[in-house]
Design a protein around this motif. Structure first.
Motif, PDB file in Angstrom:
ATOM      1  N   THR A 237       0.807  -1.345   0.003  1.00 16.35           N
ATOM      2  CA  THR A 237       0.103   0.126  -0.007  1.00 16.35           C
ATOM      3  C   THR A 237       0.951   1.213  -0.046  1.00 16.35           C
ATOM      4  O   THR A 237       0.337   2.457   0.233  1.00 16.35           O
ATOM      5  CB  THR A 237      -0.845  -0.002   1.227  1.00 16.35           C
TER       6      THR A 237
ATOM      7  N   LEU B  27       6.968  -9.378   3.662  1.00 18.04           N
ATOM      8  CA  LEU B  27       6.109 -10.230   4.174  1.00 18.04           C
ATOM      9  C   LEU B  27       6.099 -11.497   3.347  1.00 18.04           C
ATOM     10  O   LEU B  27       5.933 -12.411   3.942  1.00 18.04           O
ATOM     11  CB  LEU B  27       4.748  -9.734   4.369  1.00 18.04           C
TER      12      LEU B  27
ATOM     13  N   LYS C  48       8.816   3.219  -2.809  1.00 19.07           N
ATOM     14  CA  LYS C  48       8.939   2.996  -1.282  1.00 19.07           C
ATOM     15  C   LYS C  48       9.032   1.652  -1.016  1.00 19.07           C
ATOM     16  O   LYS C  48       9.875   1.300  -0.477  1.00 19.07           O
ATOM     17  CB  LYS C  48       7.936   4.021  -0.703  1.00 19.07           C
TER      18      LYS C  48
END
Ligand SMILES: Nc1ncnc2c1ncn2[C@@H]1O[C@H](COP(=O)(O)OP(=O)(O)OP(=O)(O)O)[C@@H](O)[C@H]1O
Ligand SMILES: [Mg+2]
Length: 234
Positions: A185, A196, A190
């Motif tokens: 998100t 994960l 970035k």
């Protein structure tokens, strides 16, 4: 030190020596020198700490499972992330709260597991920082951003590591997808959305463990890592 000894042994310097002493302003020089040495000592200690942490973190020399002190890995990760946690002009420090249980050494790939701690803690910092951008300094001070890390032995011969932040939490439709490769998100440039999904692979496939997440909007986020104390692979 040596100069002082000379001064004691030869209390009456010759004229040229006396002149030179006055020129270099010896008392000030020796005072400054003490301060400089002290700063250097503090600096080198900090460097030594960081280098030790980096070595412990990467464990490049160890490709196989080893008996590992998990708390050392978490502490090295926190030392490396110190710069991101500390006080800034626009916000107070992000507080870390450790509640370490009495863990045995755990048979695991230390470097890879440290990578998992790094991903999860960095995500927590990202989330807390993002949220605190909308809070006033004094509001953050009275209600600080925190990351808690708790460890314990689980009933089924494993260990549990709980990493909890009091950040913004996630909507259910986000939480469902966080372990998908490339799901992010964060703005373009970035996040890659790989942190994960790689962590999930390391915990489940490499260690035969479990990784999951509890989170809801406004309630913060908790990641739980469970791995067996004895490696399942031989
Ligand atoms: N502690 C957290 N609080 C809120 N949202 C989180 C938290 N941890 C993860 N997320 C959400 O999960 C998404 C996926 O995280 P992941 O680490 O896989 O990728 P990323 O951080 O976006 O990019 P990177 O590859 O640089 O790690 C994040 O973009 C964020 O939306
Ligand atoms: Mg990430």
């Amino acid at each position: 030190m040596l100069v002082h000894l000379y001064q004691q042994s030869y209390p009456h310097p010759t004229a040229p020596v006396q002149e030179c002493l006055e020129e270099i302003e010896l008392p000030f020089l020796s005072e400054d020198l003490t301060k400089v040495m002290q700063s250097m000592r503090v600096g080198t200690n900090r460097i030594r700490e960081i280098v030790l942490s980096l070595r412990n973190f990467s464990r490049l020399d160890e490709a196989e499972v080893k008996d590992v002190n998990i708390h050392e890995g978490i502490d090295s990760t926190l030392t490396i992330l110190h710069n991101r946690l500390k006080t800034r002009a626009e916000r107070p420090e992000i507080q870390t709260i450790k509640d370490y249980g009495n863990l045995p050494l755990v048979e695991c790939y230390a470097g890879q597991l440290n990578q998992v701690f790094m991903n999860i803690i960095s995500n927590a910092i990202d989330a807390l920082e993002e949220r605190d951008r909308q809070r006033l300094y004094k509001d953050i001070e009275s209600n600080p951003s925190t990351i808690s890390i708790r460890t314990e032995v689980t009933p089924n011969n494993g260990i549990g590591i709980y990493i909890t932040d009091n950040g913004p939490g996630m909507q259910e439709q986000v939480r469902k997808r966080i372990f998908d490769p490339f799901f992010t998100t964060k703005p373009v440039g970035k996040g890659t959305g790989l942190g994960l999904s790689i962590s999930y692979q390391i915990v489940t496939e490499k260690h035969g463990g479990k990784l999951w997440c509890n989170s809801s909007p406004g309630q913060g986020t908790q990641f739980i890592i469970e791995i067996p104390i004895k490696s399942l692979k031989t």
